[in-house]
Design a protein around this motif. Structure first.
Motif, PDB file in Angstrom:
ATOM      1  N   MET A  18       0.837  -1.186   0.000  1.00 57.53           N
ATOM      2  CA  MET A  18       0.000   0.000   0.000  1.00 57.53           C
ATOM      3  C   MET A  18       0.877   1.243   0.000  1.00 57.53           C
ATOM      4  O   MET A  18       1.901   1.293   0.647  1.00 57.53           O
ATOM      5  N   SER A  19       0.449   2.245  -0.709  1.00 54.35           N
ATOM      6  CA  SER A  19       1.167   3.515  -0.766  1.00 54.35           C
ATOM      7  C   SER A  19       0.503   4.491   0.205  1.00 54.35           C
ATOM      8  O   SER A  19      -0.665   4.822   0.054  1.00 54.35           O
ATOM      9  N   TRP A  20       1.245   4.934   1.196  1.00 57.90           N
ATOM     10  CA  TRP A  20       0.721   5.845   2.212  1.00 57.90           C
ATOM     11  C   TRP A  20       0.903   7.290   1.767  1.00 57.90           C
ATOM     12  O   TRP A  20       1.913   7.647   1.178  1.00 57.90           O
ATOM     13  N   SER A  21      -0.061   8.135   2.101  1.00 58.04           N
ATOM     14  CA  SER A  21       0.062   9.561   1.809  1.00 58.04           C
ATOM     15  C   SER A  21       0.610  10.285   3.036  1.00 58.04           C
ATOM     16  O   SER A  21       0.173  10.045   4.161  1.00 58.04           O
ATOM     17  N   VAL A  22       1.590  11.156   2.792  1.00 56.88           N
ATOM     18  CA  VAL A  22       2.256  11.898   3.856  1.00 56.88           C
ATOM     19  C   VAL A  22       2.142  13.387   3.556  1.00 56.88           C
ATOM     20  O   VAL A  22       2.464  13.826   2.454  1.00 56.88           O
ATOM     21  N   LEU A  23       1.671  14.154   4.526  1.00 52.23           N
ATOM     22  CA  LEU A  23       1.685  15.608   4.419  1.00 52.23           C
ATOM     23  C   LEU A  23       2.909  16.105   5.180  1.00 52.23           C
ATOM     24  O   LEU A  23       3.023  15.906   6.388  1.00 52.23           O
ATOM     25  N   VAL A  24       3.832  16.732   4.440  1.00 54.16           N
ATOM     26  CA  VAL A  24       5.037  17.305   5.025  1.00 54.16           C
ATOM     27  C   VAL A  24       4.769  18.789   5.254  1.00 54.16           C
ATOM     28  O   VAL A  24       4.472  19.527   4.317  1.00 54.16           O
ATOM     29  N   VAL A  25       4.864  19.225   6.509  1.00 51.79           N
ATOM     30  CA  VAL A  25       4.598  20.621   6.864  1.00 51.79           C
ATOM     31  C   VAL A  25       5.886  21.234   7.391  1.00 51.79           C
ATOM     32  O   VAL A  25       6.345  20.901   8.485  1.00 51.79           O
ATOM     33  N   ASP A  26       6.482  22.114   6.576  1.00 47.86           N
ATOM     34  CA  ASP A  26       7.728  22.771   6.953  1.00 47.86           C
ATOM     35  C   ASP A  26       7.860  24.043   6.138  1.00 47.86           C
ATOM     36  O   ASP A  26       7.543  24.051   4.950  1.00 47.86           O
ATOM     37  N   LEU A  71      13.924  23.716   1.231  1.00 48.14           N
ATOM     38  CA  LEU A  71      14.965  22.691   1.141  1.00 48.14           C
ATOM     39  C   LEU A  71      14.628  21.472   1.995  1.00 48.14           C
ATOM     40  O   LEU A  71      14.900  20.335   1.601  1.00 48.14           O
ATOM     41  N   THR A  72      14.042  21.707   3.153  1.00 45.19           N
ATOM     42  CA  THR A  72      13.629  20.589   4.010  1.00 45.19           C
ATOM     43  C   THR A  72      12.509  19.811   3.346  1.00 45.19           C
ATOM     44  O   THR A  72      12.510  18.574   3.358  1.00 45.19           O
ATOM     45  N   ASP A 126       6.747  20.267  11.316  1.00 49.29           N
ATOM     46  CA  ASP A 126       7.775  21.103  11.932  1.00 49.29           C
ATOM     47  C   ASP A 126       7.143  21.858  13.104  1.00 49.29           C
ATOM     48  O   ASP A 126       5.923  22.047  13.150  1.00 49.29           O
ATOM     49  N   VAL A 127       7.954  22.290  14.044  1.00 47.39           N
ATOM     50  CA  VAL A 127       7.427  23.026  15.196  1.00 47.39           C
ATOM     51  C   VAL A 127       7.466  24.534  14.952  1.00 47.39           C
ATOM     52  O   VAL A 127       6.459  25.219  15.112  1.00 47.39           O
ATOM     53  N   PRO A 171      14.350  14.531  16.045  1.00 49.47           N
ATOM     54  CA  PRO A 171      15.230  15.686  15.860  1.00 49.47           C
ATOM     55  C   PRO A 171      15.546  15.924  14.383  1.00 49.47           C
ATOM     56  O   PRO A 171      15.581  14.990  13.580  1.00 49.47           O
ATOM     57  N   LYS A 172      15.775  17.203  14.057  1.00 50.09           N
ATOM     58  CA  LYS A 172      16.335  17.559  12.755  1.00 50.09           C
ATOM     59  C   LYS A 172      17.822  17.762  12.966  1.00 50.09           C
ATOM     60  O   LYS A 172      18.200  18.428  13.934  1.00 50.09           O
TER      61      LYS A 172
END
Length: 128
Positions: free
Chosen positions: A1-9, A13-14, A53-54, A104-105
């Protein structure tokens, strides 16, 4: 299965780096630059998991996480916080806000994918 990811940053570049880490592992990646945009994207098309991201403009990740957890339609969305704020109080604050994990980043590709897969497995096991 292909999962959907929301990247919030808020750092392009990140976002690019995370996309390059996740897509070869089979994840479908969408992006948001800040918390308000993230909430809109979650409402439009609920992803399977969010990397958050925070420290961001308009709305920080802690507020985004609390907002998602307080909404019955999104309260079960798995959230992994990924931040440069790594002191103990920041980690505790993120987890208390409702994050499933706090990483951590920077983080390695292997650690990120392992944590995504573990959180997805954990949440799949408790969903009806």
């Amino acid at each position: 299965m292909s999962w959907s990811v929301l990247v919030v940053d808020d750092e392009p570049l990140t976002q690019d780096l995370l996309r390059l880490m996740l897509e070869p592992a089979g994840f479908r990646v969408t992006e948001a630059e800040h918390g308000l945009e993230a909430l809109e994207k979650v409402k439009e098309n609920k992803p399977d998991i969010m990397i958050l991201d925070v420290m961001m403009p308009h709305m920080d990740g802690i507020t985004v996480c609390k907002t998602i957890r307080s909404n019955p339609e999104t309260c079960d969305l798995p959230i992994i916080m990924l931040s440069g704020k790594t002191h103990l109080n920041a980690v505790e604050e993120g987890l208390q806000a409702g994050a499933n994990r706090y990483l951590p980043k920077p983080t390695s590709r292997a650690d990120l994918i392992q944590n995504l897969n573990e959180v997805l497995a954990e949440t799949a096991a408790i969903r009806p």
